[in-house]
Design an enzyme around this catalytic site. Sequence first.
Site, PDB file in Angstrom:
ATOM      1  CG  ASN A  10      43.593  39.031  43.540  1.00  0.00           C
ATOM      2  OD1 ASN A  10      44.314  39.973  43.517  1.00  0.00           O
ATOM      3  ND2 ASN A  10      43.569  38.298  42.189  1.00  0.00           N
ATOM      4  CE  LYS A  12      41.945  40.232  39.578  1.00  0.00           C
ATOM      5  NZ  LYS A  12      41.309  39.553  38.372  1.00  0.00           N
ATOM      6  CG  HIS A  97      45.653  35.953  39.137  1.00  0.00           C
ATOM      7  ND1 HIS A  97      45.587  36.380  38.035  1.00  0.00           N
ATOM      8  CD2 HIS A  97      44.731  35.933  39.771  1.00  0.00           C
ATOM      9  CE1 HIS A  97      44.437  37.007  37.937  1.00  0.00           C
ATOM     10  NE2 HIS A  97      43.771  36.362  39.134  1.00  0.00           N
ATOM     11  CD  GLU A  99      44.236  39.590  36.022  1.00  0.00           C
ATOM     12  OE1 GLU A  99      44.794  40.042  37.403  1.00  0.00           O
ATOM     13  OE2 GLU A  99      42.829  39.278  36.176  1.00  0.00           O
ATOM     14  CD  GLU A 169      41.276  33.154  40.091  1.00  0.00           C
ATOM     15  OE1 GLU A 169      40.525  33.871  40.766  1.00  0.00           O
ATOM     16  OE2 GLU A 169      42.200  33.482  39.439  1.00  0.00           O
ATOM     17  N   GLY A 175      36.974  38.588  35.599  1.00  0.00           N
ATOM     18  CA  GLY A 175      36.807  40.008  35.327  1.00  0.00           C
ATOM     19  C   GLY A 175      35.631  40.123  34.169  1.00  0.00           C
ATOM     20  CB  SER A 215      32.518  36.649  37.333  1.00  0.00           C
ATOM     21  OG  SER A 215      33.224  37.406  36.433  1.00  0.00           O
TER      22      SER A 215
HETATM   23  P1  PGA Z   1      37.058  38.643  39.242  1.00  0.00           P
HETATM   24  O1  PGA Z   1      38.713  38.212  39.396  1.00  0.00           O
HETATM   25  O2  PGA Z   1      36.409  38.380  40.391  1.00  0.00           O
HETATM   26  O3  PGA Z   1      36.931  39.935  39.017  1.00  0.00           O
HETATM   27  O4  PGA Z   1      36.653  37.888  38.242  1.00  0.00           O
HETATM   28  C1  PGA Z   1      39.089  36.734  40.146  1.00  0.00           C
HETATM   29  C2  PGA Z   1      40.242  36.697  40.259  1.00  0.00           C
HETATM   30  O5  PGA Z   1      40.957  37.191  39.007  1.00  0.00           O
HETATM   31  O6  PGA Z   1      41.131  36.287  41.122  1.00  0.00           O
END
Ligand code: PGA
Length: 254
Positions: A10, A12, A97, A99, A169, A175, A215
């Site tokens: 992903n 983003k 997601h 976000e 998640e 992140g 992460s």
């Molecule tokens: P990350 O993001 O691996 O940077 O923690 C995962 C995600 O939001 O899908």
Amino acid sequence: MARKLIIAANWKMNKGPAETVEFIKAFLPGAEELSASCEIVIAPPFVCMSAAAGLLTDSVVALSAQNVSEQEEGAYTGEVSTSMLNELGAQFVILGHSERRSIYGESDEFINAKVKKALASDLKPIFCIGETLDEREGGKLEEVLRTQVSGGLAGLSEADMANVVVAYEPVWAIGTGVTASPEQAQEAHAFVRSLIKENFGATVAEATRIQYGGSVKPGNSAELMAQPDIDGALVGGASLDAQSFRDLIANGVA
Ligand code: PGA
């Protein structure tokens, strides 16, 4: 039936078309070997999907979008439709997601409309759920996941569920560099599987792939993927570099 791992990048809001081409050219050699035991998916930004599609068609790597409109077509400024994604050969779409939920206010009901639209258009949703740190610490983990699963997947049939990938998640791990421990992740995944069983029955629950996200990196993918209810990963940061994404998958499938 064993569930095949599925690991998705992903990106983003990172990388433009040129960087997308550069990444895919660096990533594809060797991908075939990894794909024997793992489905590999890349979700670049919308404007990079055409460039990505040109390289991924007939490869072992599937193309995904990061979002899609619940509407068919028409006066929806800024939106992208399922038929546009179909035309590019996209197979997956990330929906719900955290976000999108927290920054853009997407509700379970709205996400459900998108999930249904995707399924009706031959796109497989990567349906994301997860709790915030406050919710976890406040003892609300199960309640939050239950609401997200029953709301986001409302009205789906057992046959629909064969085309849905769930991504658990924990928001506090996205992140942040903080990963859920393999035990914490396994516990949540087993609970999510029990929710799928409540909603769709044991056979569907057993067949549904549940990715872990938050992460995931080359250094922890092996121990996460080794958990019985973790069937892959949704990867942000560590998927932006071809070598890192390849190592993460190689360690995860080993
Ligand atoms: P990350 O993001 O691996 O940077 O923690 C995962 C995600 O939001 O899908």
